[in-house]
Scaffold this active site. Structure first.
Site, PDB file in Angstrom:
ATOM      1  N   SER A  72      40.148  31.184 -17.880  1.00  0.00           N
ATOM      2  CA  SER A  72      38.766  31.143 -17.411  1.00  0.00           C
ATOM      3  C   SER A  72      38.701  30.492 -16.040  1.00  0.00           C
ATOM      4  CB  SER A  72      37.951  30.306 -18.405  1.00  0.00           C
ATOM      5  OG  SER A  72      36.712  29.951 -17.848  1.00  0.00           O
TER       6      SER A  72
ATOM      7  N   TYR B 288      36.772  22.416 -23.953  1.00  0.00           N
ATOM      8  CA  TYR B 288      37.013  23.870 -23.900  1.00  0.00           C
ATOM      9  C   TYR B 288      37.903  24.202 -22.707  1.00  0.00           C
ATOM     10  CZ  TYR B 288      36.253  28.692 -22.471  1.00  0.00           C
ATOM     11  OH  TYR B 288      36.459  29.979 -22.047  1.00  0.00           O
TER      12      TYR B 288
ATOM     13  N   LYS C 269      42.053  25.704 -22.124  1.00  0.00           N
ATOM     14  CA  LYS C 269      42.505  26.824 -21.283  1.00  0.00           C
ATOM     15  C   LYS C 269      43.606  26.347 -20.336  1.00  0.00           C
ATOM     16  CE  LYS C 269      39.753  29.949 -22.906  1.00  0.00           C
ATOM     17  NZ  LYS C 269      40.325  30.909 -23.863  1.00  0.00           N
TER      18      LYS C 269
HETATM   19  P1  NAD Z   1      34.001  35.882 -28.712  1.00  0.00           P
HETATM   20  O1  NAD Z   1      33.670  34.639 -29.427  1.00  0.00           O
HETATM   21  O2  NAD Z   1      33.034  37.004 -28.735  1.00  0.00           O
HETATM   22  O3  NAD Z   1      35.419  36.438 -29.225  1.00  0.00           O
HETATM   23  C1  NAD Z   1      36.435  35.590 -29.688  1.00  0.00           C
HETATM   24  C2  NAD Z   1      36.880  36.107 -31.051  1.00  0.00           C
HETATM   25  O4  NAD Z   1      37.936  35.273 -31.533  1.00  0.00           O
HETATM   26  C3  NAD Z   1      35.769  36.081 -32.097  1.00  0.00           C
HETATM   27  O5  NAD Z   1      35.647  37.372 -32.681  1.00  0.00           O
HETATM   28  C4  NAD Z   1      36.232  35.032 -33.120  1.00  0.00           C
HETATM   29  O6  NAD Z   1      35.831  35.386 -34.430  1.00  0.00           O
HETATM   30  C5  NAD Z   1      37.736  35.066 -32.928  1.00  0.00           C
HETATM   31  N1  NAD Z   1      38.429  33.812 -33.258  1.00  0.00           N
HETATM   32  C6  NAD Z   1      38.148  32.558 -32.822  1.00  0.00           C
HETATM   33  N2  NAD Z   1      39.047  31.675 -33.337  1.00  0.00           N
HETATM   34  C7  NAD Z   1      39.908  32.399 -34.111  1.00  0.00           C
HETATM   35  C8  NAD Z   1      41.033  32.070 -34.901  1.00  0.00           C
HETATM   36  N3  NAD Z   1      41.453  30.798 -35.045  1.00  0.00           N
HETATM   37  N4  NAD Z   1      41.678  33.053 -35.555  1.00  0.00           N
HETATM   38  C9  NAD Z   1      41.265  34.329 -35.479  1.00  0.00           C
HETATM   39  N5  NAD Z   1      40.199  34.709 -34.735  1.00  0.00           N
HETATM   40  C10 NAD Z   1      39.533  33.760 -34.066  1.00  0.00           C
HETATM   41  O7  NAD Z   1      34.355  35.468 -27.197  1.00  0.00           O
HETATM   42  P2  NAD Z   1      34.562  36.363 -25.887  1.00  0.00           P
HETATM   43  O8  NAD Z   1      33.432  36.117 -24.974  1.00  0.00           O
HETATM   44  O9  NAD Z   1      34.918  37.748 -26.255  1.00  0.00           O
HETATM   45  O10 NAD Z   1      35.806  35.606 -25.262  1.00  0.00           O
HETATM   46  C11 NAD Z   1      37.133  36.012 -25.530  1.00  0.00           C
HETATM   47  C12 NAD Z   1      38.079  35.016 -24.888  1.00  0.00           C
HETATM   48  O11 NAD Z   1      37.813  34.953 -23.491  1.00  0.00           O
HETATM   49  C13 NAD Z   1      37.955  33.594 -25.406  1.00  0.00           C
HETATM   50  O12 NAD Z   1      39.244  33.027 -25.465  1.00  0.00           O
HETATM   51  C14 NAD Z   1      37.122  32.897 -24.340  1.00  0.00           C
HETATM   52  O13 NAD Z   1      37.378  31.529 -24.264  1.00  0.00           O
HETATM   53  C15 NAD Z   1      37.601  33.613 -23.089  1.00  0.00           C
HETATM   54  N6  NAD Z   1      36.616  33.582 -22.010  1.00  0.00           N
HETATM   55  C16 NAD Z   1      35.358  34.050 -22.242  1.00  0.00           C
HETATM   56  C17 NAD Z   1      34.411  33.982 -21.219  1.00  0.00           C
HETATM   57  C18 NAD Z   1      33.000  34.456 -21.434  1.00  0.00           C
HETATM   58  O14 NAD Z   1      32.142  34.100 -20.612  1.00  0.00           O
HETATM   59  N7  NAD Z   1      32.687  35.232 -22.460  1.00  0.00           N
HETATM   60  C19 NAD Z   1      34.767  33.472 -19.969  1.00  0.00           C
HETATM   61  C20 NAD Z   1      36.068  33.021 -19.768  1.00  0.00           C
HETATM   62  C21 NAD Z   1      36.987  33.089 -20.808  1.00  0.00           C
HETATM   63  C1  UD1 Z   2      30.225  29.500 -18.114  1.00  0.00           C
HETATM   64  C2  UD1 Z   2      31.004  28.461 -18.882  1.00  0.00           C
HETATM   65  C3  UD1 Z   2      32.346  28.241 -18.212  1.00  0.00           C
HETATM   66  C4  UD1 Z   2      33.071  29.554 -17.972  1.00  0.00           C
HETATM   67  C5  UD1 Z   2      32.184  30.445 -17.126  1.00  0.00           C
HETATM   68  C6  UD1 Z   2      32.845  31.745 -16.806  1.00  0.00           C
HETATM   69  C7  UD1 Z   2      29.271  27.018 -19.778  1.00  0.00           C
HETATM   70  C8  UD1 Z   2      28.527  25.713 -19.633  1.00  0.00           C
HETATM   71  N1  UD1 Z   2      30.238  27.240 -18.869  1.00  0.00           N
HETATM   72  O1  UD1 Z   2      29.863  28.900 -16.910  1.00  0.00           O
HETATM   73  O2  UD1 Z   2      33.140  27.407 -18.998  1.00  0.00           O
HETATM   74  O3  UD1 Z   2      34.265  29.323 -17.272  1.00  0.00           O
HETATM   75  O4  UD1 Z   2      30.979  30.656 -17.863  1.00  0.00           O
HETATM   76  O5  UD1 Z   2      32.860  32.560 -17.893  1.00  0.00           O
HETATM   77  O6  UD1 Z   2      29.016  27.790 -20.680  1.00  0.00           O
HETATM   78  N2  UD1 Z   2      21.628  28.960 -16.057  1.00  0.00           N
HETATM   79  C9  UD1 Z   2      20.270  28.736 -16.049  1.00  0.00           C
HETATM   80  N3  UD1 Z   2      19.602  28.747 -17.242  1.00  0.00           N
HETATM   81  C10 UD1 Z   2      20.213  29.001 -18.440  1.00  0.00           C
HETATM   82  C11 UD1 Z   2      21.617  29.247 -18.436  1.00  0.00           C
HETATM   83  C12 UD1 Z   2      22.285  29.218 -17.230  1.00  0.00           C
HETATM   84  O7  UD1 Z   2      19.679  28.501 -14.992  1.00  0.00           O
HETATM   85  O8  UD1 Z   2      19.549  28.991 -19.490  1.00  0.00           O
HETATM   86  C13 UD1 Z   2      22.362  28.977 -14.772  1.00  0.00           C
HETATM   87  C14 UD1 Z   2      23.473  27.946 -14.686  1.00  0.00           C
HETATM   88  O9  UD1 Z   2      22.984  26.741 -14.186  1.00  0.00           O
HETATM   89  C15 UD1 Z   2      24.450  28.666 -13.737  1.00  0.00           C
HETATM   90  C16 UD1 Z   2      24.263  30.148 -14.061  1.00  0.00           C
HETATM   91  O10 UD1 Z   2      22.980  30.244 -14.680  1.00  0.00           O
HETATM   92  O11 UD1 Z   2      24.083  28.450 -12.398  1.00  0.00           O
HETATM   93  C17 UD1 Z   2      25.314  30.702 -14.999  1.00  0.00           C
HETATM   94  O12 UD1 Z   2      25.393  29.875 -16.161  1.00  0.00           O
HETATM   95  P1  UD1 Z   2      26.254  30.290 -17.443  1.00  0.00           P
HETATM   96  O13 UD1 Z   2      25.946  31.682 -17.852  1.00  0.00           O
HETATM   97  O14 UD1 Z   2      26.074  29.208 -18.455  1.00  0.00           O
HETATM   98  O15 UD1 Z   2      27.753  30.310 -16.913  1.00  0.00           O
HETATM   99  P2  UD1 Z   2      28.573  29.176 -16.101  1.00  0.00           P
HETATM  100  O16 UD1 Z   2      27.846  27.904 -16.063  1.00  0.00           O
HETATM  101  O17 UD1 Z   2      29.002  29.772 -14.815  1.00  0.00           O
END
Ligand code: NAD
Ligand code: UD1
Length: 334
Positions: A124, A148, A152
Site C-alpha cells: 500500500s 495496519y 504492510k
Molecule cells: P477486502 O477486505 O475486500 O479483501 C480482503 C479479503 O481477504 C476478504 O475477502 C477477507 O475475507 C479475506 N481475508 C482476510 N483475512 C483472511 C485470512 N486470515 N484468511 C483468509 N482470508 C482472509 O480488501 P481489498 O480492498 O480487496 O484489499 C485487498 C488487499 O489489498 C488487502 O491486503 C489490503 O490491505 C490491500 N490494500 C487495499 C487497499 C484499498 O484501499 N482497498 C489499498 C492498499 C492495499
Molecule cells: C486510505 C488508507 C491508507 C491506504 C490508502 C490507499 C485510511 C485512514 N487510510 O488512505 O492506509 O494506504 O487509503 O489505499 O483508511 N475523506 C473525507 N471524508 C471522509 C473520508 C475521507 O474528507 O469521510 C478524505 C480524507 O481526508 C482524504 C481523502 O478523503 O483526504 C481520501 O481518504 P480515504 O478514502 O480514507 O483514503 P486515504 O486517507 O488516502
C-alpha cells in the site's frame, strides 16, 4: 496454469479473479469470508461463465492451507488476504499483526515447501508514511503510522529477506494508491459493512440517501481547493496491474516494489463534483477539522510500472465514479 488467489472474494481480489479467468488462467480462491460474501462467486460466474474453485480457509489454519497446495499444482500466488481498516488496526493491533503477518508467514512457508516461488503481494502507498513529498517513488524511505501500515512494511521486509536467502523467488510488492470504482457489469464492487471510513464508499451512501451528508476532513491544506488530494485508481486498472505483475514474475526473479497509481492527484471536492455528475444526485457536505494522520497530498510516480510491467492506468475519474455509482445503485435496488 493454476493461480491461487488469497482474499479472492474481496473487493480487489474479485476483480482480479475476473481478469485472470478472462486471460485463460485457472483460478483457485482461498478466503475465510471475514470481509466478503460467498455470493461473489456467482457474480464472477455471471461475468466470466466460469465459477472458480473455492476454499473457505483461514490463512491462520496452516494445515488447511497446506491441503490446498497438496491437492493442486499451483504455479503462482496473488496474495490479497488481510485486514485493512486503519482505525480498527489501532484498536486491535494484535489481531492485525496476527492475521496479516502470521497468515503471510504460513503462506510463504507452505509455498516454499511446495517449491512455489512466485508471489504478488498487496502492499500500500501507506508505506511511504507522512514525510515524503509526492510524487512518491519506490526508492523513497519507508515509515508507517499505524499497525495496519506496519504490517504492510513488515511483510515487504520479510519478502525481501526471503529473496536474499533464496534467489529463486519472484516477488512483486504492489503498492496501491486509492482504488475506487467497480466492474462495468455492476455485479462486483466495494460494499463495506457499517459506516465506511474511506471517501468513495461514504459518498456513495450519501448519494443513495443512506447517510445525510459527507464530512470533508479539512479545507485548509495547501492544495488546489484546500481539501486532501489522492491518487484514485479504477479497481479494474489495478486488477490489470496484477495480471501484468504475474506475467513479469513468471519471467524474472527478484523482489520488486512497484507503485500502482495513475500519477494524478484529485481533491475531495473534485471527487464530490465528479460523483454528482456521474450519479445525478446532490452530495451534501460539511467541512470538518482535519482527520489525524492524513497528509495533504499523496500521488504516485508511476514510471516503474510502465517500464517493468508495461502497465499504466487507462480509466479516468469520471469512469471511476460512473462504475462506482452503477454498482451501488445495483446493490441498493436488489
Ligand atoms: P477486502 O477486505 O475486500 O479483501 C480482503 C479479503 O481477504 C476478504 O475477502 C477477507 O475475507 C479475506 N481475508 C482476510 N483475512 C483472511 C485470512 N486470515 N484468511 C483468509 N482470508 C482472509 O480488501 P481489498 O480492498 O480487496 O484489499 C485487498 C488487499 O489489498 C488487502 O491486503 C489490503 O490491505 C490491500 N490494500 C487495499 C487497499 C484499498 O484501499 N482497498 C489499498 C492498499 C492495499
Ligand atoms: C486510505 C488508507 C491508507 C491506504 C490508502 C490507499 C485510511 C485512514 N487510510 O488512505 O492506509 O494506504 O487509503 O489505499 O483508511 N475523506 C473525507 N471524508 C471522509 C473520508 C475521507 O474528507 O469521510 C478524505 C480524507 O481526508 C482524504 C481523502 O478523503 O483526504 C481520501 O481518504 P480515504 O478514502 O480514507 O483514503 P486515504 O486517507 O488516502
Amino acid at each position: 496454469m493454476k493461480i491461487l488467489v488469497t482474499g479472492g472474494t474481496g473487493y480487489i481480489g474479485s476483480h482480479t479473479v475476473v481478469l485472470l479467468i478472462q486471460e485463460g488462467y485457472e483460478v483457485i480462491i482461498l478466503d475465510n469470508l471475514s470481509n466478503s460474501k460467498i455470493e461473489v462467486l456467482d457474480s464472477i460466474k455471471e461475468i466470466t461463465n466460469i465459477k472458480p474453485q473455492f476454499y473457505q480457509v483461514d490463512l491462520l489454519d496452516y494445515d488447511g492451507v497446506k491441503k490446498i497446495f497438496q491437492e493442486n499444482e499451483i504455479s503462482g500466488v496473488i496474495h490479497f488476504a488481510g485486514l485493512k481498516a486503519v482505525g480498527e488496526s489501532v484498536r486491535i493491533p494484535l489481531d492485525y499483526y496476527n492475521n496479516n503477518i502470521t497468515g503471510t508467514l504460513n503462506l510463504l512457508r507452505i509455498m516454499n515447501e511446495h517449491n512455489v516461488k512466485n508471489i504478488i503481494f498487496s502492499s500500500s502507498a501507506t508505506v511511504y508514511g507522512m514525510n515524503n513529498e509526492s510524487p512518491l517513488y519506490e526508492t523513497m524511505p519507508l515509515s508507517t503510522t499505524n499497525p495496519y501500515g506496519a504490517t504492510k512494511r513488515m511483510i515487504e521486509d520479510i519478502m525481501r529477506d526471503l529473496y536474499v536467502s533464496d534467489n529463486e523467488w519472484s516477488i512483486v510488492l504492489l503498492r496501491y494508491f486509492n482504488p475506487i470504482g467497480a466492474h462495468e457489469s455492476a455485479l462486483i464492487g466495494e460494499n463495506p459493512n457499517g459506516i465506511p471510513n474511506n471517501l468513495l464508499p461514504y459518498i456513495a451512501l450519501v448519494a443513495v440517501g443512506k447517510l445525510d451528508h459527507l464530512n470533508v476532513f479539512g479545507n485548509d491544506y495547501d492544495t488546489i481547493d484546500g481539501t486532501g488530494v489522492r491518487d484514485y485508481i479504477h479497481v479494474v486498472d489495478l486488477a490489470m496491474g496484477h495480471i501484468k505483475a504475474l506475467k513479469y514474475a513468471m519471467d524474472h526473479t527478484g523482489a520488486e516494489a512497484i507503485n500502482l497509481g495513475t500519477g494524478n492527484g484529485t481533491s475531495v471536492l473534485e471527487i464530490v463534483k465528479a460523483f454528482e455528475s456521474a450519479s445525478g444526485q446532490h452530495i451534501e457536505y460539511v467541512i470538518q477539522p482535519r482527520r489525524p494522520g492524513d497528509v495533504a497530498t499523496c500521488f504516485a510516480n508511476s514510471n516503474k510500472a510502465k517500464e517493468l510491467l508495461g502497465w499504466s492506468a487507462t480509466k479516468n475519474i469520471n469512469d471511476m465514479c460512473v462504475d462506482g455509482w452503477n454498482f451501488i445503485a445495483h446493490v441498493t435496488n436488489n
